[in-house]
Scaffold this motif. Structure first.
Motif, mmCIF file in Angstrom:
data_model
loop_
_atom_site.group_PDB
_atom_site.id
_atom_site.type_symbol
_atom_site.label_atom_id
_atom_site.label_comp_id
_atom_site.label_asym_id
_atom_site.label_seq_id
_atom_site.Cartn_x
_atom_site.Cartn_y
_atom_site.Cartn_z
ATOM 1 N N ASN A 155 0.832 -1.199 0.000
ATOM 2 C CA ASN A 155 0.000 0.000 0.000
ATOM 3 C C ASN A 155 0.874 1.258 0.000
ATOM 4 O OD1 ASN A 155 -2.161 1.722 0.127
ATOM 5 N ND2 ASN A 155 -2.764 1.174 2.198
ATOM 6 N N ARG A 156 1.935 1.264 0.818
ATOM 7 C CA ARG A 156 2.857 2.405 0.850
ATOM 8 C C ARG A 156 3.504 2.620 -0.513
ATOM 9 N NH1 ARG A 156 5.629 0.083 5.044
ATOM 10 N NH2 ARG A 156 4.175 0.063 6.732
ATOM 11 N N GLU A 157 3.943 1.523 -1.130
ATOM 12 C CA GLU A 157 4.573 1.621 -2.446
ATOM 13 C C GLU A 157 3.596 2.184 -3.475
ATOM 14 O OE1 GLU A 157 5.823 -2.345 -3.322
ATOM 15 O OE2 GLU A 157 7.411 -2.342 -1.807
ATOM 16 N N LEU A 158 2.376 1.696 -3.462
ATOM 17 C CA LEU A 158 1.389 2.163 -4.430
ATOM 18 C C LEU A 158 1.022 3.626 -4.201
ATOM 19 C CD1 LEU A 158 -0.938 -0.964 -4.651
ATOM 20 C CD2 LEU A 158 0.692 -0.160 -6.363
ATOM 21 N N ARG A 159 0.950 4.033 -2.952
ATOM 22 C CA ARG A 159 0.648 5.442 -2.667
ATOM 23 C C ARG A 159 1.757 6.365 -3.181
ATOM 24 N NH1 ARG A 159 -3.664 6.527 0.633
ATOM 25 N NH2 ARG A 159 -4.549 4.722 1.702
ATOM 26 N N SER A 160 3.007 5.956 -3.007
ATOM 27 C CA SER A 160 4.105 6.795 -3.517
ATOM 28 C C SER A 160 4.081 6.812 -5.045
ATOM 29 C CB SER A 160 5.451 6.293 -3.001
ATOM 30 O OG SER A 160 5.743 5.024 -3.535
ATOM 31 N N GLU A 161 3.734 5.686 -5.664
ATOM 32 C CA GLU A 161 3.633 5.643 -7.129
ATOM 33 C C GLU A 161 2.514 6.561 -7.615
ATOM 34 O OE1 GLU A 161 2.817 2.396 -10.690
ATOM 35 O OE2 GLU A 161 3.337 1.685 -8.696
ATOM 36 N N VAL A 162 1.388 6.581 -6.915
ATOM 37 C CA VAL A 162 0.279 7.465 -7.279
ATOM 38 C C VAL A 162 0.710 8.924 -7.166
ATOM 39 C CG1 VAL A 162 -1.987 8.274 -6.487
ATOM 40 C CG2 VAL A 162 -1.579 5.847 -6.774
ATOM 41 N N ALA A 163 1.451 9.260 -6.121
ATOM 42 C CA ALA A 163 1.921 10.638 -5.951
ATOM 43 C C ALA A 163 2.846 11.037 -7.102
ATOM 44 C CB ALA A 163 2.635 10.790 -4.608
ATOM 45 N N GLU A 164 3.744 10.133 -7.499
ATOM 46 C CA GLU A 164 4.644 10.415 -8.626
ATOM 47 C C GLU A 164 3.855 10.613 -9.909
ATOM 48 O OE1 GLU A 164 7.618 7.368 -9.049
ATOM 49 O OE2 GLU A 164 8.128 7.447 -6.915
ATOM 50 N N LEU A 165 2.874 9.761 -10.147
ATOM 51 C CA LEU A 165 2.069 9.869 -11.363
ATOM 52 C C LEU A 165 1.247 11.149 -11.379
ATOM 53 C CD1 LEU A 165 0.886 6.172 -11.781
ATOM 54 C CD2 LEU A 165 2.566 7.397 -13.166
ATOM 55 N N LYS A 166 0.761 11.574 -10.223
ATOM 56 C CA LYS A 166 0.017 12.840 -10.159
ATOM 57 C C LYS A 166 0.929 14.018 -10.500
ATOM 58 C CE LYS A 166 -3.715 11.736 -6.973
ATOM 59 N NZ LYS A 166 -4.332 11.991 -5.665
ATOM 60 N N ALA A 167 2.172 13.975 -10.014
ATOM 61 C CA ALA A 167 3.123 15.047 -10.325
ATOM 62 C C ALA A 167 3.433 15.063 -11.824
ATOM 63 C CB ALA A 167 4.402 14.861 -9.518
ATOM 64 N N MET A 168 3.615 13.883 -12.412
ATOM 65 C CA MET A 168 3.875 13.802 -13.853
ATOM 66 C C MET A 168 2.678 14.318 -14.659
ATOM 67 S SD MET A 168 5.826 10.101 -14.056
ATOM 68 C CE MET A 168 5.590 9.946 -15.803
ATOM 69 N N LEU A 169 1.477 13.980 -14.232
ATOM 70 C CA LEU A 169 0.272 14.436 -14.917
ATOM 71 C C LEU A 169 0.155 15.949 -14.865
ATOM 72 C CD1 LEU A 169 -2.441 13.779 -16.300
ATOM 73 C CD2 LEU A 169 -3.447 13.618 -14.021
ATOM 74 N N ALA A 170 0.429 16.548 -13.721
ATOM 75 C CA ALA A 170 0.367 18.004 -13.600
ATOM 76 C C ALA A 170 1.365 18.666 -14.547
ATOM 77 C CB ALA A 170 0.631 18.427 -12.160
ATOM 78 N N LYS A 171 2.568 18.100 -14.660
ATOM 79 C CA LYS A 171 3.590 18.652 -15.554
ATOM 80 C C LYS A 171 3.148 18.555 -17.013
ATOM 81 C CE LYS A 171 8.474 18.243 -16.715
ATOM 82 N NZ LYS A 171 9.710 17.523 -16.468
ATOM 83 N N GLN B 139 0.053 18.300 -18.148
ATOM 84 C CA GLN B 139 -1.077 19.207 -18.358
ATOM 85 C C GLN B 139 -0.601 20.637 -18.551
ATOM 86 O OE1 GLN B 139 -3.451 18.368 -14.870
ATOM 87 N NE2 GLN B 139 -4.836 17.022 -16.030
ATOM 88 N N SER B 140 0.418 21.036 -17.784
ATOM 89 C CA SER B 140 0.965 22.383 -17.927
ATOM 90 C C SER B 140 1.596 22.565 -19.301
ATOM 91 C CB SER B 140 2.007 22.634 -16.835
ATOM 92 O OG SER B 140 2.644 23.874 -17.044
ATOM 93 N N GLN B 141 2.372 21.578 -19.737
ATOM 94 C CA GLN B 141 2.985 21.654 -21.062
ATOM 95 C C GLN B 141 1.922 21.675 -22.155
ATOM 96 O OE1 GLN B 141 5.497 18.200 -20.999
ATOM 97 N NE2 GLN B 141 7.236 19.280 -20.064
ATOM 98 N N ASN B 142 0.880 20.895 -22.003
ATOM 99 C CA ASN B 142 -0.200 20.845 -22.980
ATOM 100 C C ASN B 142 -0.904 22.197 -23.075
ATOM 101 O OD1 ASN B 142 -1.874 19.682 -24.880
ATOM 102 N ND2 ASN B 142 -3.266 18.791 -23.364
ATOM 103 N N ALA B 143 -1.183 22.808 -21.929
ATOM 104 C CA ALA B 143 -1.831 24.123 -21.930
ATOM 105 C C ALA B 143 -0.942 25.161 -22.619
ATOM 106 C CB ALA B 143 -2.152 24.553 -20.501
ATOM 107 N N THR B 144 0.364 25.089 -22.378
ATOM 108 C CA THR B 144 1.302 26.024 -23.025
ATOM 109 C C THR B 144 1.286 25.833 -24.539
ATOM 110 O OG1 THR B 144 2.710 25.969 -21.069
ATOM 111 C CG2 THR B 144 3.706 26.781 -23.099
#
Length: 134
Positions: A87-103, A105-110
């Protein structure tokens, strides 16, 4: 210090416990679980004698009673710890994926803004013609 001789009742209780643990009792059935009553019956003594005179054997009897339950509990606890780690491993993976998605999305908007700016500049400037090469 001279060694004390074991009382016959103590020896009978000890041997009864060993026989029940090994699954080869003389008096009680083999399917009967380890209990104070079973040991007393196998040893030919009263339950009160075991409680009163054999406290060390009493702990051994109680340990035998709860051995299966303890093993199941330990197995479940180990499994639970494995799931918690996963569960800890999956939560950290989800956090990494959320950070990648935000990046992304920002590039896409630009890129969308740049594309709109170029499209509007192209519409304003009619001197530019677009060629498509095959």
């Amino acid at each position: 210090m001279p060694s004390q001789k074991e009382k016959p009742s103590h020896k009978a209780v000890r041997l009864a416990i060993v026989r029940i643990e090994k699954g080869r009792p003389n008096i009680v059935s083999e399917q009967r679980k380890m209990s104070i009553a079973a040991v007393a019956e196998e040893a030919g003594v009263s339950r009160a004698l075991i409680h009163r005179d054999c406290p060390d054997q009493l702990e051994r009897i109680k340990g035998g009673v709860n051995k299966g339950i303890r093993q199941q509990c330990n197995a479940k606890q180990t499994e639970l710890n494995e799931y918690k780690e996963r569960n800890r491993e999956l939560r950290s993976e989800v956090a990494e994926l959320k950070a990648m998605l935000a990046k992304v999305q920002s590039q896409n908007a630009t890129l969308i803004r740049k594309n709109m700016a170029l499209s509007s500049a192209h519409a304003d400037n009619s001197n530019v013609s677009q060629f498509i090469y095959s």
